[in-house]
Write an enzyme that holds these catalytic residues in place. Structure first.
Site, PDB file in Angstrom:
ATOM      1  N   GLY A   1      26.940  39.784  20.839  1.00 48.27           N
ATOM      2  CA  GLY A   1      25.628  39.475  21.179  1.00 48.27           C
ATOM      3  C   GLY A   1      25.199  38.249  22.203  1.00 48.27           C
ATOM      4  O   GLY A   1      24.010  38.454  22.595  1.00 48.27           O
TER       5      GLY A   1
ATOM      6  N   GLU B   1      33.133  39.025  18.611  1.00 47.49           N
ATOM      7  CA  GLU B   1      33.186  40.433  19.298  1.00 47.49           C
ATOM      8  C   GLU B   1      32.338  40.433  20.150  1.00 47.49           C
ATOM      9  O   GLU B   1      31.357  41.436  20.282  1.00 47.49           O
ATOM     10  CB  GLU B   1      32.705  41.274  18.017  1.00 47.49           C
ATOM     11  N   PRO B   2      32.581  39.872  21.361  1.00 45.32           N
ATOM     12  CA  PRO B   2      31.612  39.831  22.459  1.00 45.32           C
ATOM     13  C   PRO B   2      32.067  41.129  23.242  1.00 45.32           C
ATOM     14  O   PRO B   2      33.201  41.754  23.348  1.00 45.32           O
ATOM     15  CB  PRO B   2      32.246  38.834  23.194  1.00 45.32           C
TER      16      PRO B   2
ATOM     17  N   ARG C   1      29.307  42.658  26.126  1.00 45.47           N
ATOM     18  CA  ARG C   1      28.383  42.401  27.239  1.00 45.47           C
ATOM     19  C   ARG C   1      28.800  41.368  28.142  1.00 45.47           C
ATOM     20  O   ARG C   1      28.853  41.421  29.310  1.00 45.47           O
ATOM     21  CB  ARG C   1      26.782  42.508  26.865  1.00 45.47           C
TER      22      ARG C   1
ATOM     23  N   ARG D   1      20.587  52.988  30.645  1.00 46.44           N
ATOM     24  CA  ARG D   1      19.778  51.791  30.221  1.00 46.44           C
ATOM     25  C   ARG D   1      18.360  51.637  30.610  1.00 46.44           C
ATOM     26  O   ARG D   1      17.445  51.319  29.777  1.00 46.44           O
ATOM     27  CB  ARG D   1      20.691  50.206  30.393  1.00 46.44           C
TER      28      ARG D   1
ATOM     29  N   CYS E   1      15.992  66.131  35.998  1.00 49.91           N
ATOM     30  CA  CYS E   1      14.524  66.828  35.684  1.00 49.91           C
ATOM     31  C   CYS E   1      13.663  66.160  34.628  1.00 49.91           C
ATOM     32  O   CYS E   1      13.636  66.646  33.615  1.00 49.91           O
ATOM     33  CB  CYS E   1      14.761  68.212  35.436  1.00 49.91           C
TER      34      CYS E   1
HETATM   35  N1  LLP Z   1      29.820  43.878  17.267  1.00 46.87           N
HETATM   36  C1  LLP Z   1      29.232  44.859  16.691  1.00 46.87           C
HETATM   37  C2  LLP Z   1      28.975  45.005  15.332  1.00 46.87           C
HETATM   38  C3  LLP Z   1      28.140  45.423  17.559  1.00 46.87           C
HETATM   39  O1  LLP Z   1      27.350  46.471  17.005  1.00 46.87           O
HETATM   40  C4  LLP Z   1      28.049  45.133  18.846  1.00 46.87           C
HETATM   41  C5  LLP Z   1      27.011  45.843  19.702  1.00 46.87           C
HETATM   42  C6  LLP Z   1      28.845  44.251  19.248  1.00 46.87           C
HETATM   43  C7  LLP Z   1      29.758  43.555  18.493  1.00 46.87           C
HETATM   44  C8  LLP Z   1      28.959  43.719  20.739  1.00 46.87           C
HETATM   45  O2  LLP Z   1      27.590  43.238  21.175  1.00 46.87           O
HETATM   46  P1  LLP Z   1      27.478  42.632  22.557  1.00 46.87           P
HETATM   47  O3  LLP Z   1      28.315  41.286  22.679  1.00 46.87           O
HETATM   48  O4  LLP Z   1      27.717  43.605  23.693  1.00 46.87           O
HETATM   49  O5  LLP Z   1      26.019  42.239  22.803  1.00 46.87           O
HETATM   50  N2  LLP Z   1      23.612  49.826  24.371  1.00 46.87           N
HETATM   51  C9  LLP Z   1      22.884  48.533  24.217  1.00 46.87           C
HETATM   52  C10 LLP Z   1      23.806  47.627  23.411  1.00 46.87           C
HETATM   53  C11 LLP Z   1      24.062  48.073  22.188  1.00 46.87           C
HETATM   54  C12 LLP Z   1      24.827  46.993  21.087  1.00 46.87           C
HETATM   55  C13 LLP Z   1      25.497  47.837  19.931  1.00 46.87           C
HETATM   56  N3  LLP Z   1      26.226  46.723  19.174  1.00 46.87           N
HETATM   57  C14 LLP Z   1      22.772  48.136  25.492  1.00 46.87           C
HETATM   58  O6  LLP Z   1      22.866  48.820  26.560  1.00 46.87           O
HETATM   59  O7  LLP Z   1      21.795  47.269  25.623  1.00 46.87           O
END
Ligand code: LLP
Length: 419
Positions: free
Chosen positions: A239, A273-274, A276, A312, A343
């Site tokens: 997150g 669980e990083p 992004r 996005r 389109c």
């Molecule tokens: N762990 C779990 C259980 C998750 O559902 C997610 C992301 C992550 C880790 C990783 O989160 P991050 O570190 O990447 O923020 N498609 C959207 C983002 C959806 C995220 C879904 N879950 C976007 O393009 O912004």
């Protein structure tokens, strides 16, 4: 920090002129910097070196095999959400005992595949899922290691589509019912409780939601202990946000400084669980201006990438910086919408953006496209998916070929009666 920089007037990825890659592979394409990817992983890892921890990269953000391999080689594990992701993870040589599996809708077949692969643990999202995992583990005569994903009811203050930790969301088990569900898990013969999991959302740019949520699960861990349930790991999810425009997200070190003290009297392994934060700014989408067109009071730059290649902006109205691969010698700026060929009016990369004036055939980079870029792409409008390229130093490697028209119809069959 990333390795996409101008030298004189040209944009480079590490030591490679991006224009040279475009000449060889054509446009559009995704481009990643190996150095940025590896650095981001190592910086995150280093921030938590003083506590027992495991980094399970959230492969939904980017599941290209070469990118997964980059992190696995540095000791990383993977966070998966489907059988397909498990297949990729195993194919690329991930250690199954570093794989954690989340998701509200795991199928029986997926659960079986994960148990047969001996993954580290399931992050279980409902009592029914718990029963099913127990049932499949019994069939296979093994114990299933589980964490319960709890929903801590914390507002991560992010886009509503990527916020997951409020009690109104479909994710996890309400933290107030967690003790009851842990007792249920304990009563099941083929279940071994190993942890607690939470993930409250994505693109979070403040520390407080992480702290608040962690405090809640530490409290839960203590209540479990009092009830005689000892867990080994706390999975704090992913997150952490990145800078797309002017956001100032905490550095992993700042996050570590706030959360490590909270863990001082526990001996749990902390799982992260990083997604992004590791890959987002390590990738760009390179696309070519096909046409320029004057609309009502503004210009349109029509480029050869579309919302099928990167959804996005359309889905979340997200901001991505747009840079020319070659800066113009004149600094004339225009206000333009950067749009794709699809389109739909939602097919845009930028709206009313002040941008350098560009001409046909000039190339641009859609920045910060490494996370949830290619993985969310599709074949909409029967457009072949674009290649992915990895730069390392002075070299570049095509890590995924461009699809062709045959790929588009692969698997389709016309029934006899139509022939
Ligand atoms: N762990 C779990 C259980 C998750 O559902 C997610 C992301 C992550 C880790 C990783 O989160 P991050 O570190 O990447 O923020 N498609 C959207 C983002 C959806 C995220 C879904 N879950 C976007 O393009 O912004």
């Amino acid at each position: 920090m990333h390795d996409f920089k101008y030298r004189e007037r040209d944009l480079y990825c590490e030591d490679v002129l991006i224009q040279d890659i475009a000449e060889e592979v054509g446009t559009p394409f995704y481009l990643y910097s190996y150095n940025t990817l590896r650095n981001h992983f190592l910086v995150f890892d280093e921030a938590f070196k003083d506590i027992p921890h495991m980094i399970c990269f959230a492969m939904k953000a980017n599941s290209n095999l070469s990118i997964l391999k980059t992190f696995i080689r540095e000791g990383g594990g993977l966070d998966i959400v489907s059988g397909g992701e498990l297949y990729r993870a195993l194919l690329v040589g991930a250690d199954p005992r570093k794989i954690v599996y989340a998701g509200v809708g795991k199928t029986k077949e997926e659960i079986r595949y994960a148990l047969e692969s001996d993954i580290l643990m399931f992050n279980v999202e409902s009592p029914q899922e718990l029963f099913l995992i127990d049932e499949v583990a019994e069939e296979l005569d093994c114990k299933a290691r589980v964490a319960l994903r709890v929903n801590p009811d914390i507002d991560p203050m992010t886009h509503p589509y990527i916020s997951t930790g409020l009690k109104t969301h479909k994710f996890g088990i309400n933290i107030n019912n967690a003790l009851k569900e842990y007792k249920l898990a304990e009563s099941l013969e083929y279940i071994e409780i190993v942890g607690i999991h939470k993930h409250i959302g994505s693109q979070i740019v403040q520390i407080s939601p992480f702290v608040d949520a962690l405090e809640k699960i530490i409290f839960l861990a203590k209540s479990l202990k009092e009830a005689g349930i000892n867990i080994k790991s706390l999975n704090v999810g992913g997150g952490l946000g990145i800078t797309y425009k002017d956001e100032t997200p905490p550095h992993p070190r700042d996050l570590a400084a706030e959360i490590i003290p909270l863990l001082s009297d526990t001996d749990h392994t902390i799982i992260f669980e990083p997604g992004r934060v590791i890959v987002g700014n390590a990738g760009i989408l390179v696309t070519k201006v096909l046409y320029t067109k004057l609309g009502e009071g503004k210009s349109f730059l029509i480029v050869d990438a579309g919302m099928n290649d990167m959804i996005r902006p359309c889905l979340y109205n997200s901001y991505h910086e747009i840079l020319p691969l070659r800066e113009n010698s004149t600094s004339r700026k225009i206000v333009a919408d950067v749009v794709g060929p699809i389109c739909e009016s939602g097919d845009f990369f930028a709206k009313d953006r002040v941008i350098s004036e560009l001409k046909r055939d000039q190339l641009i980079a859609v920045m910060s496209a490494g996370a949830y870029g290619f993985t969310m792409s599709s074949n909409y409008n029967s457009r072949p998916r674009v290649p992915e390229v990895l730069v390392k130093g002075k070299e570049f490697f095509i890590i995924r070929q461009r699809e062709n028209y045959e790929d588009l119809v692969k698997g389709e069959e016309i029934p006899e009666f139509l022939l």
